[in-house]
Design a protein around this motif. Structure first.
Motif, PDB file in Angstrom:
ATOM      1  N   LYS A  42       0.923  -1.166   0.001  1.00  0.00           N
ATOM      2  CA  LYS A  42      -0.146   0.082   0.080  1.00  0.00           C
ATOM      3  C   LYS A  42       0.787   1.299   0.127  1.00  0.00           C
ATOM      4  O   LYS A  42       0.352   2.142   0.816  1.00  0.00           O
ATOM      5  CB  LYS A  42      -0.921   0.091   1.362  1.00  0.00           C
ATOM      6  N   CYS A  43       1.657   1.310  -0.800  1.00  0.00           N
ATOM      7  CA  CYS A  43       2.470   2.545  -1.238  1.00  0.00           C
ATOM      8  C   CYS A  43       2.173   3.024  -2.440  1.00  0.00           C
ATOM      9  O   CYS A  43       2.231   2.137  -3.640  1.00  0.00           O
ATOM     10  CB  CYS A  43       4.111   2.312  -0.800  1.00  0.00           C
ATOM     11  N   PHE A  44       2.261   4.394  -2.658  1.00  0.00           N
ATOM     12  CA  PHE A  44       1.609   4.861  -3.846  1.00  0.00           C
ATOM     13  C   PHE A  44       2.674   5.784  -4.382  1.00  0.00           C
ATOM     14  O   PHE A  44       3.302   6.568  -3.502  1.00  0.00           O
ATOM     15  CB  PHE A  44       0.411   5.459  -4.058  1.00  0.00           C
ATOM     16  N   VAL A  45       2.896   5.862  -5.773  1.00  0.00           N
ATOM     17  CA  VAL A  45       3.998   6.682  -6.093  1.00  0.00           C
ATOM     18  C   VAL A  45       3.448   7.769  -7.103  1.00  0.00           C
ATOM     19  O   VAL A  45       2.371   7.628  -7.892  1.00  0.00           O
ATOM     20  CB  VAL A  45       5.190   5.696  -6.921  1.00  0.00           C
ATOM     21  N   THR A  46       3.803   8.924  -7.280  1.00  0.00           N
ATOM     22  CA  THR A  46       3.678   9.977  -7.994  1.00  0.00           C
ATOM     23  C   THR A  46       4.840  11.115  -8.385  1.00  0.00           C
ATOM     24  O   THR A  46       5.850  11.047  -7.715  1.00  0.00           O
ATOM     25  CB  THR A  46       2.411  10.790  -7.611  1.00  0.00           C
ATOM     26  N   ARG A  47       4.630  11.651  -9.505  1.00  0.00           N
ATOM     27  CA  ARG A  47       5.452  12.761  -9.772  1.00  0.00           C
ATOM     28  C   ARG A  47       4.596  14.047 -10.082  1.00  0.00           C
ATOM     29  O   ARG A  47       5.217  14.898 -10.238  1.00  0.00           O
ATOM     30  CB  ARG A  47       6.335  12.525 -11.164  1.00  0.00           C
ATOM     31  N   ASN A  48       3.521  13.995  -9.435  1.00  0.00           N
ATOM     32  CA  ASN A  48       2.601  15.250  -9.283  1.00  0.00           C
ATOM     33  C   ASN A  48       2.963  16.205  -8.069  1.00  0.00           C
ATOM     34  O   ASN A  48       2.579  15.573  -6.825  1.00  0.00           O
ATOM     35  CB  ASN A  48       1.146  14.810  -9.386  1.00  0.00           C
ATOM     36  N   LYS A  49       3.565  17.193  -8.257  1.00  0.00           N
ATOM     37  CA  LYS A  49       4.307  17.876  -7.188  1.00  0.00           C
ATOM     38  C   LYS A  49       3.284  18.481  -6.048  1.00  0.00           C
ATOM     39  O   LYS A  49       3.266  18.920  -5.223  1.00  0.00           O
ATOM     40  CB  LYS A  49       5.054  19.123  -7.602  1.00  0.00           C
ATOM     41  N   THR A  50       1.821  18.341  -6.686  1.00  0.00           N
ATOM     42  CA  THR A  50       0.861  18.937  -5.707  1.00  0.00           C
ATOM     43  C   THR A  50       0.480  17.901  -4.605  1.00  0.00           C
ATOM     44  O   THR A  50      -0.321  18.274  -3.501  1.00  0.00           O
ATOM     45  CB  THR A  50      -0.499  18.963  -6.512  1.00  0.00           C
ATOM     46  N   PHE A  51       1.047  16.835  -4.828  1.00  0.00           N
ATOM     47  CA  PHE A  51       1.180  16.043  -3.542  1.00  0.00           C
ATOM     48  C   PHE A  51       2.025  15.903  -2.448  1.00  0.00           C
ATOM     49  O   PHE A  51       2.155  15.511  -1.496  1.00  0.00           O
ATOM     50  CB  PHE A  51       1.124  14.346  -4.192  1.00  0.00           C
ATOM     51  N   LEU A  52       2.730  17.071  -2.701  1.00  0.00           N
ATOM     52  CA  LEU A  52       4.017  17.235  -1.830  1.00  0.00           C
ATOM     53  C   LEU A  52       3.458  17.506  -0.305  1.00  0.00           C
ATOM     54  O   LEU A  52       4.161  16.688   0.704  1.00  0.00           O
ATOM     55  CB  LEU A  52       4.923  18.523  -2.233  1.00  0.00           C
ATOM     56  N   PRO A  53       2.424  18.087  -0.170  1.00  0.00           N
ATOM     57  CA  PRO A  53       2.103  18.441   1.375  1.00  0.00           C
ATOM     58  C   PRO A  53       1.748  17.045   2.105  1.00  0.00           C
ATOM     59  O   PRO A  53       1.684  17.010   3.493  1.00  0.00           O
ATOM     60  CB  PRO A  53       1.118  19.235   1.421  1.00  0.00           C
ATOM     61  N   GLU A  54       1.231  16.165   1.120  1.00  0.00           N
ATOM     62  CA  GLU A  54       0.676  14.928   1.850  1.00  0.00           C
ATOM     63  C   GLU A  54       1.863  13.648   1.619  1.00  0.00           C
ATOM     64  O   GLU A  54       1.237  12.412   2.365  1.00  0.00           O
ATOM     65  CB  GLU A  54      -0.536  14.500   1.511  1.00  0.00           C
ATOM     66  N   SER A  55       2.783  13.788   1.134  1.00  0.00           N
ATOM     67  CA  SER A  55       3.822  12.545   0.770  1.00  0.00           C
ATOM     68  C   SER A  55       4.505  12.540   1.815  1.00  0.00           C
ATOM     69  O   SER A  55       4.745  13.251   2.693  1.00  0.00           O
ATOM     70  CB  SER A  55       4.852  13.059  -0.532  1.00  0.00           C
ATOM     71  N   ASP A  56       4.772  10.976   2.203  1.00  0.00           N
ATOM     72  CA  ASP A  56       5.506  10.419   3.228  1.00  0.00           C
ATOM     73  C   ASP A  56       7.091  10.653   3.069  1.00  0.00           C
ATOM     74  O   ASP A  56       7.812  10.711   3.834  1.00  0.00           O
ATOM     75  CB  ASP A  56       4.965   8.970   3.604  1.00  0.00           C
ATOM     76  N   ALA A  57       7.466  10.193   1.697  1.00  0.00           N
ATOM     77  CA  ALA A  57       8.629  10.097   1.153  1.00  0.00           C
ATOM     78  C   ALA A  57       8.812  10.921  -0.048  1.00  0.00           C
ATOM     79  O   ALA A  57       7.714  10.865  -0.928  1.00  0.00           O
ATOM     80  CB  ALA A  57       9.288   8.940   0.914  1.00  0.00           C
ATOM     81  N   VAL A  58       9.723  11.863  -0.096  1.00  0.00           N
ATOM     82  CA  VAL A  58      10.084  12.760  -1.413  1.00  0.00           C
ATOM     83  C   VAL A  58      11.351  12.140  -1.973  1.00  0.00           C
ATOM     84  O   VAL A  58      12.458  12.476  -1.208  1.00  0.00           O
ATOM     85  CB  VAL A  58       9.966  14.043  -1.291  1.00  0.00           C
ATOM     86  N   ILE A  59      11.464  11.974  -3.278  1.00  0.00           N
ATOM     87  CA  ILE A  59      12.750  11.417  -3.781  1.00  0.00           C
ATOM     88  C   ILE A  59      13.065  12.693  -4.704  1.00  0.00           C
ATOM     89  O   ILE A  59      12.631  13.273  -5.461  1.00  0.00           O
ATOM     90  CB  ILE A  59      12.667  10.267  -4.643  1.00  0.00           C
ATOM     91  N   PHE A  60      14.485  12.880  -4.700  1.00  0.00           N
ATOM     92  CA  PHE A  60      15.239  13.986  -5.474  1.00  0.00           C
ATOM     93  C   PHE A  60      16.249  13.225  -6.250  1.00  0.00           C
ATOM     94  O   PHE A  60      17.299  13.171  -5.509  1.00  0.00           O
ATOM     95  CB  PHE A  60      15.679  15.104  -4.471  1.00  0.00           C
ATOM     96  N   ASN A  61      16.187  13.198  -7.462  1.00  0.00           N
ATOM     97  CA  ASN A  61      17.374  12.857  -8.511  1.00  0.00           C
ATOM     98  C   ASN A  61      18.087  14.110  -8.371  1.00  0.00           C
ATOM     99  O   ASN A  61      17.869  14.971  -9.029  1.00  0.00           O
ATOM    100  CB  ASN A  61      16.986  12.407  -9.593  1.00  0.00           C
ATOM    101  N   SER A  62      19.519  13.733  -7.890  1.00  0.00           N
ATOM    102  CA  SER A  62      20.511  14.934  -7.956  1.00  0.00           C
ATOM    103  C   SER A  62      20.746  15.544  -8.915  1.00  0.00           C
ATOM    104  O   SER A  62      21.426  16.804  -9.120  1.00  0.00           O
ATOM    105  CB  SER A  62      21.724  14.016  -7.279  1.00  0.00           C
ATOM    106  N   GLN A  63      20.872  14.766 -10.242  1.00  0.00           N
ATOM    107  CA  GLN A  63      20.850  15.410 -11.601  1.00  0.00           C
ATOM    108  C   GLN A  63      20.065  16.469 -11.899  1.00  0.00           C
ATOM    109  O   GLN A  63      20.547  17.446 -12.717  1.00  0.00           O
ATOM    110  CB  GLN A  63      21.058  14.412 -12.648  1.00  0.00           C
ATOM    111  N   PHE A  64      18.971  16.245 -11.380  1.00  0.00           N
ATOM    112  CA  PHE A  64      17.680  17.376 -11.671  1.00  0.00           C
ATOM    113  C   PHE A  64      17.512  18.447 -10.465  1.00  0.00           C
ATOM    114  O   PHE A  64      16.519  19.093 -10.735  1.00  0.00           O
ATOM    115  CB  PHE A  64      16.662  16.948 -12.205  1.00  0.00           C
ATOM    116  N   ILE A  65      18.193  18.574  -9.446  1.00  0.00           N
ATOM    117  CA  ILE A  65      18.043  19.404  -8.397  1.00  0.00           C
ATOM    118  C   ILE A  65      18.060  20.882  -8.881  1.00  0.00           C
ATOM    119  O   ILE A  65      19.344  21.111  -9.226  1.00  0.00           O
ATOM    120  CB  ILE A  65      18.728  19.135  -7.228  1.00  0.00           C
ATOM    121  N   GLU A  66      17.211  21.710  -8.680  1.00  0.00           N
ATOM    122  CA  GLU A  66      17.440  23.014  -8.811  1.00  0.00           C
ATOM    123  C   GLU A  66      16.671  23.978  -8.232  1.00  0.00           C
ATOM    124  O   GLU A  66      15.543  23.424  -7.609  1.00  0.00           O
ATOM    125  CB  GLU A  66      17.153  23.487 -10.517  1.00  0.00           C
TER     126      GLU A  66
END
Length: 342
Positions: A42-66
């Protein structure tokens, strides 16, 4: 990998957000989709940043951090992700300084000391070994050594090594770094051609970095040829013994060439390596995407690491930590490039 037993009937869903995703992450999961390898967790994944406030984990690929660091809710786990080596031209990346550099909790990369080990692939033992006519396979091969390379920067001196090797044995170079042409869009045809035509393939990494073993080995390992490796990874730990040749075991390109010639003329010894290789298969996933207007396919081993991430979220107290400075973990003293081809 054995999955931990988890009571799933009463657990609450967890959301994992790709905030800065690598290019191969599907663009169609703007909603939330269950992890394909472990939907029962029951883990769900997304790339929609509107889910940021409710996300339990946030993944940042270092090549694209800006840009500026985003807002963060309490107890949200931030994960530093990468499948590439520390870039030579990355000195101005935001994660090199605060507040980014001290914001991560876990690491997710190809290194064995990552919190979540995410290699390019893994080799598994086959439950059933296929029966092949190796004599017939070898008899059909008409060429010796092939190398496909599109990154011609010679940080690891691999091009220099190949030029020296070519003095002692024929090496056909495909891609941007050579004169032989085979389109990346015809990957299946390329693999079939390579499999039928060549006896050896050069899996030379473009950097010498800790634990860095990429698709350059894994994509070709299960073909009916012998792979020659060169890089900073621990091949004796991560690849079954006597299934490949390592440049590090030879004093010079000439000595390596002598071994290749020996295996060329001693078919039984060559076939012994093919048979040992056949005991294993390469586990990964295909990711299709469009880059600069062209279709691409990349192979990554990401589904099981994502499940490992989910299991950690189920036991967050046990795994809770903060990394004071991600740069000290990611870059310092972990890569080297030789001064000469040796």
């Amino acid at each position: 990998m054995v999955k931990d037993s988890v009571q799933v009937n009463s657990i609450s869903p967890k959301t994992i957000l790709w905030y800065f995703p690598p290019r191969y992450v599907p663009t169609d999961n703007r909603g939330k989709v269950p992890l394909p390898a472990c939907p029962e967790l029951k883990c769900f994944v997304t790339r929609n940043k509107t889910f940021l406030p409710e996300s339990d984990a946030v993944i940042f690929n270092s090549q694209f951090i800006e840009g500026d660091i985003p807002p963060r809710k309490p107890d949200q786990v931030w994960i530093f992700h990468n499948s590439e080596v520390p870039y030579h031209k990355s000195t101005n990346r935001p994660y090199h300084r605060n507040p980014w550099s001290s914001s991560f909790n876990w690491t997710m990369a190809y290194r064995h000391d990552s919190d979540i080990f995410r290699p390019y692939g893994v080799l598994r033992r086959r439950p059933n070994i296929p029966i092949k006519n190796y004599t017939s396979i070898v008899r059909k091969k008409t060429k010796l050594v092939a190398w496909m390379a599109s990154n011609c920067a010679d940080w690891s001196k691999r091009r220099s090594y190949v030029r020296e090797l070519q003095k002692h044995i024929q090496v056909d170079i495909y891609g941007a770094c050579g004169k032989m042409v085979f389109s990346r869009l015809r990957n299946k045809e390329w693999m079939a051609y390579l499999n039928e035509t060549y006896k050896f393939y050069l899996a030379f990494e473009n950097n010498y970095c800790l634990d860095y073993i990429t698709e350059k080995l894994f994509n070709y390992f299960t073909l009916d040829l012998v792979t020659v490796v060169r890089g900073g990874g621990n091949y004796s730990r991560d690849v079954p013994p006597n299934t490949y040749l390592n440049v590090a075991d030879f004093k010079s390109p000439k000595e390596l060439a002598d071994r290749l010639w020996f295996l060329h003329y001693n078919t039984d010894r060559y076939i012994d390596i093919l048979k040992r290789k056949e005991r294993y298969y390469y586990q990964n996933e295909d990711y299709r995407f469009t880059f600069l207007g062209s279709p691409y396919i990349e192979q990554h081993y990401e589904q099981e690491p994502m499940c490992d991430l989910c299991r950690r979220l189920r036991d967050i107290t046990h795994y809770r930590k903060t990394i004071p400075d991600i740069l000290s973990w990611w870059k310092k003293g972990l890569c080297r490039n030789p001064v000469t081809y040796m």
